[in-house]
Write a protein that holds these residues in place. Structure first.
Motif, PDB file in Angstrom:
ATOM      1  N   THR A  36       0.832  -1.196   0.000  1.00 22.67           N
ATOM      2  CA  THR A  36       0.000   0.000   0.000  1.00 22.67           C
ATOM      3  C   THR A  36       0.868   1.248   0.000  1.00 22.67           C
ATOM      4  N   ILE A  37       0.292   2.314  -0.504  1.00 21.48           N
ATOM      5  CA  ILE A  37       0.935   3.635  -0.450  1.00 21.48           C
ATOM      6  C   ILE A  37      -0.130   4.610   0.033  1.00 21.48           C
ATOM      7  N   ARG A  38       0.128   5.234   1.172  1.00 20.43           N
ATOM      8  CA  ARG A  38      -0.841   6.170   1.743  1.00 20.43           C
ATOM      9  C   ARG A  38      -0.299   7.587   1.651  1.00 20.43           C
ATOM     10  N   VAL A  39      -1.109   8.476   1.104  1.00 18.82           N
ATOM     11  CA  VAL A  39      -0.690   9.856   0.844  1.00 18.82           C
ATOM     12  C   VAL A  39      -1.674  10.816   1.492  1.00 18.82           C
ATOM     13  N   ARG A  70       0.936   6.826  10.021  1.00  8.46           N
ATOM     14  CA  ARG A  70       2.137   6.431   9.278  1.00  8.46           C
ATOM     15  C   ARG A  70       1.937   6.544   7.771  1.00  8.46           C
ATOM     16  N   HIS A  71       1.551   7.729   7.333  1.00  7.42           N
ATOM     17  CA  HIS A  71       1.457   7.974   5.891  1.00  7.42           C
ATOM     18  C   HIS A  71       2.827   7.779   5.247  1.00  7.42           C
ATOM     19  N   ASP A  72       2.820   7.246   4.057  1.00  4.09           N
ATOM     20  CA  ASP A  72       4.077   7.099   3.314  1.00  4.09           C
ATOM     21  C   ASP A  72       4.576   8.459   2.845  1.00  4.09           C
ATOM     22  N   PHE A  73       3.639   9.296   2.383  1.00  7.12           N
ATOM     23  CA  PHE A  73       4.001  10.609   1.843  1.00  7.12           C
ATOM     24  C   PHE A  73       3.003  11.663   2.325  1.00  7.12           C
ATOM     25  N   PHE A 243      -7.125  18.131  -5.569  1.00  6.67           N
ATOM     26  CA  PHE A 243      -7.339  16.852  -6.238  1.00  6.67           C
ATOM     27  C   PHE A 243      -6.149  15.927  -6.026  1.00  6.67           C
ATOM     28  N   VAL A 244      -6.424  14.631  -6.199  1.00  4.02           N
ATOM     29  CA  VAL A 244      -5.377  13.604  -6.236  1.00  4.02           C
ATOM     30  C   VAL A 244      -5.608  12.770  -7.488  1.00  4.02           C
ATOM     31  N   TYR A 245      -4.541  12.544  -8.241  1.00  7.49           N
ATOM     32  CA  TYR A 245      -4.570  11.703  -9.447  1.00  7.49           C
ATOM     33  C   TYR A 245      -3.539  10.592  -9.290  1.00  7.49           C
ATOM     34  N   SER A 246      -3.769   9.470  -9.971  1.00  6.90           N
ATOM     35  CA  SER A 246      -2.792   8.379  -9.901  1.00  6.90           C
ATOM     36  C   SER A 246      -2.728   7.617 -11.218  1.00  6.90           C
ATOM     37  N   ARG A 247      -1.635   6.882 -11.357  1.00  5.91           N
ATOM     38  CA  ARG A 247      -1.425   6.025 -12.524  1.00  5.91           C
ATOM     39  C   ARG A 247      -0.867   4.692 -12.051  1.00  5.91           C
ATOM     40  N   LYS A 248      -1.410   3.600 -12.586  1.00  4.63           N
ATOM     41  CA  LYS A 248      -0.953   2.237 -12.283  1.00  4.63           C
ATOM     42  C   LYS A 248      -1.016   1.922 -10.792  1.00  4.63           C
ATOM     43  N   LEU A 249      -2.020   2.463 -10.121  1.00  7.73           N
ATOM     44  CA  LEU A 249      -2.304   2.171  -8.723  1.00  7.73           C
ATOM     45  C   LEU A 249      -3.815   2.035  -8.575  1.00  7.73           C
ATOM     46  N   VAL A 250      -4.242   1.326  -7.547  1.00  9.75           N
ATOM     47  CA  VAL A 250      -5.661   1.126  -7.301  1.00  9.75           C
ATOM     48  C   VAL A 250      -6.044   1.837  -6.006  1.00  9.75           C
ATOM     49  N   VAL A 251      -7.081   2.642  -6.042  1.00 14.41           N
ATOM     50  CA  VAL A 251      -7.534   3.335  -4.839  1.00 14.41           C
ATOM     51  C   VAL A 251      -8.186   2.329  -3.896  1.00 14.41           C
ATOM     52  N   ARG A 252      -7.642   2.213  -2.703  1.00  8.07           N
ATOM     53  CA  ARG A 252      -8.209   1.329  -1.689  1.00  8.07           C
ATOM     54  C   ARG A 252      -9.178   2.092  -0.785  1.00  8.07           C
ATOM     55  N   SER A 253      -8.834   3.320  -0.418  1.00  2.88           N
ATOM     56  CA  SER A 253      -9.736   4.148   0.381  1.00  2.88           C
ATOM     57  C   SER A 253      -9.376   5.607   0.165  1.00  2.88           C
ATOM     58  N   ALA A 254     -10.359   6.491   0.362  1.00  9.56           N
ATOM     59  CA  ALA A 254     -10.124   7.926   0.205  1.00  9.56           C
ATOM     60  C   ALA A 254     -11.125   8.675   1.058  1.00  9.56           C
ATOM     61  N   ALA A 268     -10.053  21.188   3.604  1.00 11.02           N
ATOM     62  CA  ALA A 268      -9.603  19.942   4.220  1.00 11.02           C
ATOM     63  C   ALA A 268      -8.489  19.255   3.436  1.00 11.02           C
ATOM     64  N   ALA A 269      -7.689  18.473   4.171  1.00  7.28           N
ATOM     65  CA  ALA A 269      -6.690  17.610   3.543  1.00  7.28           C
ATOM     66  C   ALA A 269      -7.371  16.364   2.975  1.00  7.28           C
ATOM     67  N   ILE A 270      -6.722  15.736   1.990  1.00  4.34           N
ATOM     68  CA  ILE A 270      -7.243  14.511   1.368  1.00  4.34           C
ATOM     69  C   ILE A 270      -6.337  13.352   1.773  1.00  4.34           C
ATOM     70  N   ASP A 271      -6.934  12.271   2.270  1.00  5.97           N
ATOM     71  CA  ASP A 271      -6.204  11.105   2.760  1.00  5.97           C
ATOM     72  C   ASP A 271      -6.539   9.916   1.859  1.00  5.97           C
ATOM     73  N   VAL A 272      -5.560   9.434   1.089  1.00  2.88           N
ATOM     74  CA  VAL A 272      -5.810   8.361   0.119  1.00  2.88           C
ATOM     75  C   VAL A 272      -4.839   7.212   0.340  1.00  2.88           C
ATOM     76  N   THR A 273      -5.375   5.988   0.345  1.00  2.00           N
ATOM     77  CA  THR A 273      -4.545   4.782   0.387  1.00  2.00           C
ATOM     78  C   THR A 273      -4.688   4.048  -0.941  1.00  2.00           C
ATOM     79  N   PHE A 274      -3.549   3.747  -1.567  1.00  6.36           N
ATOM     80  CA  PHE A 274      -3.516   3.027  -2.834  1.00  6.36           C
ATOM     81  C   PHE A 274      -2.984   1.614  -2.621  1.00  6.36           C
TER      82      PHE A 274
END
Length: 287
Positions: A36-39, A70-73, A243-254, A268-274
């Motif tokens: 996972t990658i959490r941003v 423990r966000h990755d980024f 906004f948040v955009y991604s490539r070659k990742l799957v959104v798990r939660s937002a 507000a901040a946006i919290d996304v896990t890929f």
């Protein structure tokens, strides 16, 4: 009568058994985390971030949230503070990859390290407040070896007494999104996963402008994080501007970082896990 040789069984005393279970649980957690990658995308508008009427200040609450989750980024805009300073209490595990103030990228150095091309920046359309930019960095996961590009930006604004974006906001933002996409095409190979975040400040013709920016990024394989047809992003005066955009990742939660937690901004901040980690995630996302 033949006797079977005795087989030495492992010590499965309760203490040893619990120790084994703990090891397996930690291993499973590491595997899950590596997949996972959490941003967290966060505008840190200064007067709100250090509001003395709120204790602890909202920016300290945000740091505590990042430390716990423990966000990755963590990508930020209007960041006049080094979140890694003691005053703001972000864990020293987080390092600054590039820039400060208008567009910054922080990363968890226990799991990630800069990789490939060093961090980079390009100018985007300016406004009455001065220079605007986009920042890029590529990272390698220390455990899995996977790579990801993180980019963030803060586009020009034509609101609240600011001078208009050069050329007009709508045209400037679409041109900037295209410029960021083109730069990403030269910055990393086409199979490298990417996450692009930012405060896009798109007040003018909001829905139309959001769609135009989305289309500009889609030309480079980037898809917006959405719930159905709706962007996952904060609103300001009824306009979705982050906004948040991604490539070659799957959104798990937002989700949005709730106001009850003390937003260090006026939006507000946006919290996304890929989900990440190779061909399976790419196929699942269709990217």
């Amino acid at each position: 009568m033949h006797h079977q040789p005795e087989i030495a069984l492992p010590d499965m005393s309760p203490k040893k058994y619990l120790h084994l279970l703990l090891i397996l649980a930690l291993a499973a957690a590491n595997v899950a985390q590596a997949g996972t990658i959490r941003v967290l995308q966060a505008n840190l508008f200064s007067w709100s971030a250090m509001d003395p009427a709120k204790q602890p200040p909202p920016i300290v609450k945000l740091s505590q949230y990042v430390n716990q989750q423990r966000h990755d980024f963590v990508t930020t805009q209007e960041n006049e503070y080094r979140l890694t300073d003691d005053r703001y209490q972000l864990s020293p595990d987080y390092k600054l990859a590039g820039e400060l103030q208008d567009a910054s990228i922080f990363y968890d150095s226990t799991r990630w390290e800069p990789s490939g091309a060093p961090w980079s920046r390009i100018a985007v359309s300016a406004d009455g407040g001065g220079e605007r930019l986009a920042v890029f960095s590529q990272f390698r996961n220390k455990a899995s070896g996977e790579t990801v590009v993180i980019a963030t930006t803060h586009l020009c604004i034509a609101w609240g007494g600011h001078a208009d974006c050069n050329g007009g906001q709508y045209a400037a933002h679409v041109a900037d999104a295209r410029a960021i996409g083109r730069y990403l095409g030269t910055y990393a190979a086409g199979d490298v996963p990417m996450i692009v975040t930012g405060d896009f400040n798109n007040f003018e013709r909001n829905a139309e402008q959001s769609a135009a920016i989305e289309q500009a990024f889609a030309a480079h394989g980037l898809a917006a994080v959405k719930a159905g047809k709706d962007f996952i992003g904060p609103t300001f005066e009824a306009s979705t501007i982050d906004f948040v955009y991604s490539r070659k990742l799957v959104v798990r939660s937002a989700s949005l970082y709730g106001a009850a937690a003390g937003n260090p901004s006026d939006h507000a901040a946006i919290d996304v896990t890929f989900a990440s980690g190779g061909a399976a995630a790419v196929r699942a996302g269709g990217g």
